[in-house]
Design an enzyme around this catalytic site. Structure first.
Site, PDB file in Angstrom:
ATOM      1  N   HIS A 106      48.633  86.584  58.016  1.00  0.00           N
ATOM      2  CA  HIS A 106      49.609  87.804  59.295  1.00  0.00           C
ATOM      3  C   HIS A 106      48.810  87.298  60.244  1.00  0.00           C
ATOM      4  O   HIS A 106      49.276  87.990  61.387  1.00  0.00           O
ATOM      5  CB  HIS A 106      49.474  88.739  58.971  1.00  0.00           C
ATOM      6  CG  HIS A 106      50.228  89.492  57.568  1.00  0.00           C
ATOM      7  ND1 HIS A 106      52.017  89.204  57.873  1.00  0.00           N
ATOM      8  CD2 HIS A 106      49.848  90.398  56.165  1.00  0.00           C
ATOM      9  CE1 HIS A 106      52.069  89.978  56.554  1.00  0.00           C
ATOM     10  NE2 HIS A 106      51.591  90.330  56.057  1.00  0.00           N
ATOM     11  N   ASP A 141      54.477  85.016  48.959  1.00  0.00           N
ATOM     12  CA  ASP A 141      53.930  87.243  48.870  1.00  0.00           C
ATOM     13  C   ASP A 141      54.965  87.414  49.692  1.00  0.00           C
ATOM     14  O   ASP A 141      55.869  86.949  50.055  1.00  0.00           O
ATOM     15  CB  ASP A 141      52.573  87.278  50.259  1.00  0.00           C
ATOM     16  CG  ASP A 141      52.383  88.009  50.856  1.00  0.00           C
ATOM     17  OD1 ASP A 141      50.838  88.393  49.993  1.00  0.00           O
ATOM     18  OD2 ASP A 141      52.240  88.785  51.027  1.00  0.00           O
ATOM     19  N   HIS A 143      55.125  89.741  51.881  1.00  0.00           N
ATOM     20  CA  HIS A 143      55.548  90.171  53.555  1.00  0.00           C
ATOM     21  C   HIS A 143      55.207  88.673  53.864  1.00  0.00           C
ATOM     22  O   HIS A 143      54.762  87.682  53.434  1.00  0.00           O
ATOM     23  CB  HIS A 143      54.388  90.825  53.932  1.00  0.00           C
ATOM     24  CG  HIS A 143      54.074  92.194  53.367  1.00  0.00           C
ATOM     25  ND1 HIS A 143      52.703  92.213  52.399  1.00  0.00           N
ATOM     26  CD2 HIS A 143      54.806  92.979  53.637  1.00  0.00           C
ATOM     27  CE1 HIS A 143      53.377  93.286  51.342  1.00  0.00           C
ATOM     28  NE2 HIS A 143      54.044  93.868  52.330  1.00  0.00           N
ATOM     29  N   ASP A 228      52.108  90.165  45.494  1.00  0.00           N
ATOM     30  CA  ASP A 228      52.214  91.578  45.973  1.00  0.00           C
ATOM     31  C   ASP A 228      54.204  91.679  45.211  1.00  0.00           C
ATOM     32  O   ASP A 228      55.078  93.112  45.900  1.00  0.00           O
ATOM     33  CB  ASP A 228      52.602  91.862  46.670  1.00  0.00           C
ATOM     34  CG  ASP A 228      51.738  90.986  48.246  1.00  0.00           C
ATOM     35  OD1 ASP A 228      53.207  90.188  48.049  1.00  0.00           O
ATOM     36  OD2 ASP A 228      51.914  91.558  49.500  1.00  0.00           O
TER      37      ASP A 228
END
Length: 312
Positions: A106, A141, A143, A228
């Site tokens: 990120h 991931d 996200h 995740d």
């Protein structure tokens, strides 16, 4: 690097200790390697790097979910440097997984975000490109890796493939985001609806990511490996199981390219089991994969849409 007391922070050193405790005892473990400040600044704004160094003299939050402590700067340098060390080992024939924190995908050139301080994958790949022609990054991931995408968005040397839960943090990663300039067509985003299973992931991998990587002809594949999307991870609403990550790893190994991985997210009770499944596959000891099942119609339509973006 510890979270402030009482913060309820899920990105902590305990997460990494739990993962390490579940690893097979006979795998080789290599010491961390620190990146230099100059290597970090090849990706991140020097003023931002200096700000992080200044803030990491105590314990505080930089935003709603990203914090530093008095060891964070050194730990973040080690995370980025160890990711590049994993790439070097992969190029030497040892598929390697950099189990590091904080995560990185990120982090943008001039800002932290989502637990991430420096973009480990981007720093490592930027250094690796001094000696390589092309690299592919696969980000599984939960996200979207907005930072990695932004850093390589104008580049035709890095193919960025992200599969993630749609409408989740940070709100980026739509199919229409395909790159700019020379990099147009070298970003592929597969946002899946909540409830995705291995069948959905495997369809995107087999129909989109694997053909795109083959067309790109990279010297290396790096996985931004956040687990995740496990069904027991409270951060998302996906339905993967630990063995599924072994299946996805096998699909990338079958490309017969150097493969390195770097840890991103993953916070559920079965995260350690997923990491163990990845290592089992890297070592060629996994059971033969069965039929992953039938993907949902929406996933099939998404794959067909994304196939048109591949630069054959």
């Amino acid at each position: 690097m510890s979270a402030p007391p009482g913060s309820g922070q899920s990105e902590t050193s305990a997460r990494l200790r739990e993962v390490l405790a579940g690893l097979p005892r006979d795998i080789p473990v290599h010491p961390p390697v620190s990146a230099t400040v100059e290597e970090i600044e090849a990706v991140h704004d020097p003023a931002y790097v200096r700000w992080i160094q200044k803030m990491a003299t105590g314990s505080c939050f930089l935003d709603d979910n990203t914090y530093v402590s008095d060891s964070s700067f050194e730990v973040a340098l080690a995370a980025a440097g160890s990711t590049h060390a994993a790439i070097e080992r992969a190029l030497d024939g040892e598929n390697c997984f950099a189990l590091v924190r904080p995560p990185g995908h990120h982090a943008e050139p001039d800002r932290q975000m989502g637990f991430c301080i420096f973009n480990n994958a981007a720093v490592a790949v930027t250094k690796a490109l001094r000696g390589l022609d092309r690299v592919a990054i696969v980000d599984w991931d939960l996200h979207h890796g907005n930072g990695t995408q932004k850093i390589f968005y104008p580049s035709d040397r890095v193919l960025y493939c992200s599969i993630h839960q749609e409408n989740s943090f940070p709100g980026t990663g739509w199919p229409e985001e395909i790159g700019t300039g020379k990099g147009r067509g070298y970003t592929i985003n597969a946002p899946l609806a909540p409830g995705a299973t291995l069948a959905d992931y495997a369809r995107i991998f087999s129909a989109v990511f694997v053909p795109a990587i083959r067309a790109h002809r990279p010297d290396l594949v790096l996985v931004s490996a956040g687990q995740d999307a496990l069904a027991d991870d409270e951060h998302g609403r996906m339905l993967l199981s630990p063995p599924d990550y072994g299946v996805l790893t096998r699909m990338l190994l079958d490309l017969d390219l150097p493969l390195a991985l770097v840890l991103e997210g993953g916070y559920g009770p079965s995260h350690g089991q997923a990491i163990a499944a990845i290592f089992t596959t890297l070592r060629g000891r996994e059971k033969k994969d069965g039929d992953p099942g039938r993907p949902r119609p929406g996933t099939v339509r998404l794959a067909e849409k994304l196939q048109k973006l591949i630069n054959y």
